[in-house]
Design a protein around this motif. Structure first.
Motif, PDB file in Angstrom:
ATOM      1  N   VAL A 147      40.614 -46.393  27.558  1.00 31.07           N
ATOM      2  CA  VAL A 147      40.750 -47.415  26.514  1.00 31.07           C
ATOM      3  C   VAL A 147      40.901 -48.797  27.137  1.00 31.07           C
ATOM      4  O   VAL A 147      40.342 -49.789  26.653  1.00 31.07           O
ATOM      5  CB  VAL A 147      41.959 -47.080  25.609  1.00 31.07           C
TER       6      VAL A 147
ATOM      7  N   ARG B 281      35.415 -46.781  23.518  1.00 31.84           N
ATOM      8  CA  ARG B 281      35.854 -46.312  22.220  1.00 31.84           C
ATOM      9  C   ARG B 281      36.343 -44.876  22.340  1.00 31.84           C
ATOM     10  O   ARG B 281      36.111 -44.202  23.345  1.00 31.84           O
ATOM     11  CB  ARG B 281      34.718 -46.421  21.205  1.00 31.84           C
ATOM     12  N   LYS B 282      37.011 -44.383  21.262  1.00 28.09           N
ATOM     13  CA  LYS B 282      37.610 -43.052  21.351  1.00 28.09           C
ATOM     14  C   LYS B 282      36.553 -41.976  21.556  1.00 28.09           C
ATOM     15  O   LYS B 282      36.758 -41.032  22.323  1.00 28.09           O
ATOM     16  CB  LYS B 282      38.415 -42.747  20.093  1.00 28.09           C
TER      17      LYS B 282
END
Length: 296
Positions: free
Chosen positions: A175, A180-181
């Motif tokens: 992160v 992004r996740k």
């Protein structure tokens, strides 16, 4: 060699262990003799019971090899479908969104709780009532459906547990690099979790191969174990010999599967020791040192 969980035995303990080993081997030999004597009394060790597997090729071409082909076909289809489906469900259980996490969790727990044989039977009934699948292919469809539903839910838990075992710093470092996740899960967490999950995944794949026999027991699926009935009906009630040969075939299949997985695990572990990790271009960073990620 002593450790926190193990103390080196002294002279008396070593003598006691030797005595226990001798007694155990004697009991094991006695049990083996009793079993072999009982089989011999029932003429199950006679040469004519075993010779067809060596002298008659039709036993293999008519029964064993077709049954083995059906077993491998059902197992391969189940594995190919269950692995990605289980990965998706496992990632869904890790979602930050409650509307994704809760339904996926309920689905996984539901199918984990139902015996795989019941799933096969329900699937067969559904295919019979609501589809036009031919009765010749219905057992295969039912077996694959039951195996996929059950094993995908188990694999989902394996994936979830594998990701959760990773240090929290792995995700935090990704992160911090601007990922992004979804990118963090795909490019950082899952590749590292694979080596953790692989032993459990291999065990589940072995279970899939063996559980194909359930379809032969109640659904008429022509897999390997079900050929026992045909062989014993045509070759003089040689049940023990047939089951021994079939068991050896299962052992060979599962040994090859675990050997392949072991080599894959070693290759993956060597890959993790590579000096760099290439991140996707949209993350804004390329060729980041893996030490920076693992050290966070």
């Amino acid at each position: 060699m002593s450790s926190v969980l193990y103390d080196t035995p002294g002279p008396r303990a070593r003598r006691r262990n030797v005595v226990y080993t001798i007694v155990f081997l004697a009991v094991l030999a006695l049990a083996a003799w009793w079993v072999l004597d009982a089989l011999n009394a029932k003429h199950q060790l006679d040469a004519e019971k075993w010779s067809p597997f060596v002298t008659d090729s039709e036993v293999w071409t008519t029964y064993l090899l077709p049954g083995l082909t059906e077993t491998l076909k059902a197992a391969a289809l189940s594995i190919v479908i269950a692995l990605p489906l289980g990965a998706v469900l496992g990632i869904g259980r890790l979602s930050d969104h409650r509307w994704v996490r809760v339904p996926v969790g309920a689905l996984v727990e539901f199918f984990r709780a139902i015996p795989v044989l019941l799933l096969m039977m329900f699937s067969s009934a559904l295919y019979s009532q609501f589809t036009t699948v031919s009765s010749d292919f219905r057992p295969l469809y039912a077996v694959v459906t039951g195996l996929v539903l059950y094993n995908a839910s188990v694999i989902a838990e394996v994936v979830r547990a594998g990701v959760l075992t990773l240090p929290r710093g792995q995700g935090d470092a990704a992160v911090a690099l601007g990922m992004r996740k979804g990118q963090t899960m795909l490019y950082v967490l899952l590749p590292q979790a694979v080596t953790v999950m692989l032993p459990a995944l291999v065990s589940q794949l072995v279970v899939i191969v063996k559980d194909t026999a359930l379809g032969g027991a109640l659904l008429g699926f022509g897999e390997l174990l079900s050929q026992n009935r045909q062989i014993t009906a045509n070759y003089g009630a040689n049940t023990i010999a047939t089951l021994v040969v079939i068991a050896l075939l299962y052992i060979v299949i599962n040994f090859l599967l675990t050997t392949l997985a072991s080599r894959l695990e070693k290759r993956l572990r060597r890959g993790r020791r590579s000096p760099s990790v290439t991140l996707p271009a949209q993350a804004g960073v390329t060729d980041v040192k893996s030490e920076a990620v693992s050290g966070a």
